[in-house]
Design an enzyme around this catalytic site. Structure first.
Site, PDB file in Angstrom:
ATOM      1  N   ASP A  81      -5.351   7.511   0.915  1.00 41.34           N
ATOM      2  CA  ASP A  81      -4.432   6.454   0.750  1.00 41.34           C
ATOM      3  C   ASP A  81      -4.288   5.544   2.089  1.00 41.34           C
ATOM      4  OD1 ASP A  81      -2.570   4.794  -0.749  1.00 41.34           O
ATOM      5  OD2 ASP A  81      -0.995   6.330  -0.973  1.00 41.34           O
ATOM      6  N   ASP A  82      -3.724   4.318   2.000  1.00 39.34           N
ATOM      7  CA  ASP A  82      -3.680   3.424   3.086  1.00 39.34           C
ATOM      8  C   ASP A  82      -2.733   3.987   4.261  1.00 39.34           C
ATOM      9  OD1 ASP A  82      -1.247   2.017   2.091  1.00 39.34           O
ATOM     10  OD2 ASP A  82      -2.522   1.488   0.500  1.00 39.34           O
TER      11      ASP A  82
ATOM     12  N   CYS B 158       6.175 -12.288   2.377  1.00 36.51           N
ATOM     13  CA  CYS B 158       5.868 -13.120   1.238  1.00 36.51           C
ATOM     14  C   CYS B 158       4.579 -14.038   1.487  1.00 36.51           C
ATOM     15  CB  CYS B 158       6.998 -14.309   1.825  1.00 36.51           C
ATOM     16  SG  CYS B 158       8.689 -13.712   1.821  1.00 36.51           S
TER      17      CYS B 158
ATOM     18  N   THR C  56      -5.502  -0.279  -2.540  1.00 33.65           N
ATOM     19  CA  THR C  56      -6.035  -0.817  -0.968  1.00 33.65           C
ATOM     20  C   THR C  56      -7.071   0.474  -0.406  1.00 33.65           C
ATOM     21  OG1 THR C  56      -3.939  -1.616  -0.813  1.00 33.65           O
ATOM     22  CG2 THR C  56      -5.087  -1.308   0.966  1.00 33.65           C
TER      23      THR C  56
END
Length: 505
Positions: A368-369, A2, A306
């Site tokens: 990719d991350d 969140c 990212t």
């Protein structure tokens, strides 16, 4: 996962909170909410499912009056996606208290029973955030005097720390008093403090990431320390105190790998700089372990977004061209944090499209991350093959994710993790690549520590299976796996579809 924000100001805060939430939208696209305190000491609340821009319209913003308020964007890691579990939450006693929370409590079952038996407080949802609010409110309720001073606030936070376990970065607002920010004893989830001078007075702001401060003109002051509470009265007076015993900073390493925006600074670490270091170290590993294959690689292509900074450094280390081979539709949510496997599968092709010329007849190194479930990676590889790639190498900036996360990330079950019980070659076969490499854990943590050597440890539980709160049993992991699988989520959403309480429509 969140995003949270809170502002105490001398002027209306509704527009600033809205703007800040748009900058934290990457942390959750399931629901959004804002609560303010008006001149008559009433909470004004609006929360609903959807993106920030969908939840708040002009009529809602006009109702959100007041010079102090909280905001929240949500992705559910527990409970359901029902609007009843959107934040902020509110209780009317004592005083009137509202709260937003980022993280996940690991002892919520016992706490829910305890808070009902000892305090006669009913928690209306399955959200641990509503539970946390009631625990804090109960401790405030036991303070005898009518008006709380800062030490009373810190006492309630200390008592809350003793009750709860897990990860929590929280903001609470108390009618007639002020706003308190506090962070769990390990500082697993981020929380920062900012200030703004206006008309000779100081406004204060709390947020999950510094990028939220930037957009509304607040100056970054510092991170809230692990176990610390910072209290700001509605008159603008600030107090702070360490409220947890044996607090030691161990931030979640995945914040730097994936969740946080690159233009944020968390616990003294530039997220962008940390990712640059990740790329350098992974490039060095590739050069060493794939020495015989380097000449065959024609181009390095990131999986947006990212990994772009990471891929650029890998290309530099290897001396290979860097190209953008995928174009991202920015109006589709982040696939890893979309509820439901079926949604993730359908979203990847809506989210990305290939530039075929960058793949056709080439041996490509995709970066990719991380690889979590493998759903996204498999489809991306299929897209690269369809675009004409001859050979596909794949590099992950994070180590193999083999264990569930219990501190606020939706990795509920080992069975949903592609790396669990499999070696690198088996994972490579499943996602359809010719060769696969993962970052070493030591290299990953060093990439972050290069920016802040004072951080001595991290929560790396998704890689190691070692949970820093020390209270996670195999039985607990089995329980959350059952509670959080996709079928269970669908069932809860159906059961809790219409529990909208205290909500401005």
């Amino acid at each position: 996962m969140c995003g949270i924000v809170g502002i105490v100001s001398q002027s209306p805060v509704n527009e600033s909170i809205y703007a800040a939430l748009t900058l934290l939208q990457h942390r959750g696209q399931d629901a959004a909410g804002i609560v303010t305190v008006d001149d008559e000491n009433r909470f004004r609340l609006r929360k609903a499912n959807g993106l920030v821009s969908d939840v708040f319209h002009q009529e809602h913003m006009l109702r959100l009056q007041g010079n102090a308020g909280l905001g929240h964007v949500r992705y559910p890691t527990a409970g359901s996606s029902s609007v009843s579990e959107a934040q902020p939450f509110y209780v009317n006693s004592p005083y009137g208290v509202t709260l937003v929370h980022n993280g996940n409590l690991t002892n919520s079952v016992e706490l829910k029973e305890k808070v009902f038996k000892t305090a006669r407080r009913h928690v209306n949802t399955n959200s641990d955030s509503e539970l946390l609010l009631n625990i804090l409110a109960n401790h405030l309720d036991h303070i005898p005097q009518d008006h709380l001073d800062p030490q009373d606030i810190f006492y309630a936070v200390r008592k809350t720390h003793k009750d709860v376990r897990g990860a929590y970065a929280c903001l609470a607002m108390i009618i007639g008093h002020g706003m308190v920010a506090f962070r769990d004893p390990f500082g697993i989830r981020p929380l920062v403090l900012g200030k703004r001078e206006e008309n000779g007075k100081t406004d204060y702001m709390f947020a999950s990431e510094t990028v939220a401060l930037d957009i509304v003109g607040f100056e970054f002051v510092r991170d809230i320390a692990a176990g610390e509470a910072v209290y700001v009265t509605f008159d603008g007076e600030l107090y702070s105190q360490q409220c947890a015993e044996s607090a030691v900073l161990n931030p979640c390493i995945f914040e730097y790998v994936y969740f946080a925006r690159p233009d944020s600074t968390i616990d003294g670490v530039s997220v962008y700089a940390a990712r640059v270091h990740m790329g350098e170290k992974l490039g060095q590993k590739i050069a060493k372990e794939w020495a015989d294959e380097i000449d065959n690689i024609d181009v390095v292509i990131p999986v947006p977004e990212t990994s772009t900074d990471i891929a650029l450094q890998i290309a530099r280390v290897l001396g290979k061209p860097y190209r953008q081979g995928f174009v991202k539709n920015r109006y589709v949510g982040r696939t890893f944090i979309m509820p439901g496997q079926a949604q993730r599968i359908s979203s990847v092709r809506r989210k990305l499209n290939t530039i075929k010329a960058e793949f056709k007849d080439k041996n490509v190194l995709l970066v990719d991350d991380s690889i979590v479930r493998g759903t996204t990676s498999e489809q991306i590889v299929e897209m690269a093959r369809s675009a004409g790639a001859k050979k596909i190498y794949f590099a992950s900036a994070a180590p193999e994710i083999r264990y569930p996360n219990v501190y606020g990330i939706d990795m509920p079950s080992r069975d949903e993790l592609i790396a669990y019980g499999r070696n690198v070659d088996e994972i490579a076969e499943l996602i359809g690549v010719d060769k696969l490499i993962f970052q070493d854990l030591t290299a990953l943590t060093e990439s972050v520590q290069l920016e802040n050597p004072a951080i001595q440890g991290f929560d790396c539980s998704v890689f190691t299976g070692e949970y820093i709160t020390g209270d996670i049993s195999p039985e607990y992991l089995e329980k959350i796996a059952t509670q959080r699988n996709d079928n269970a989520k669908k069932k809860r959403e159906k059961q809790a579809s219409n529990l909208e309480i205290y909500n401005e429509q």
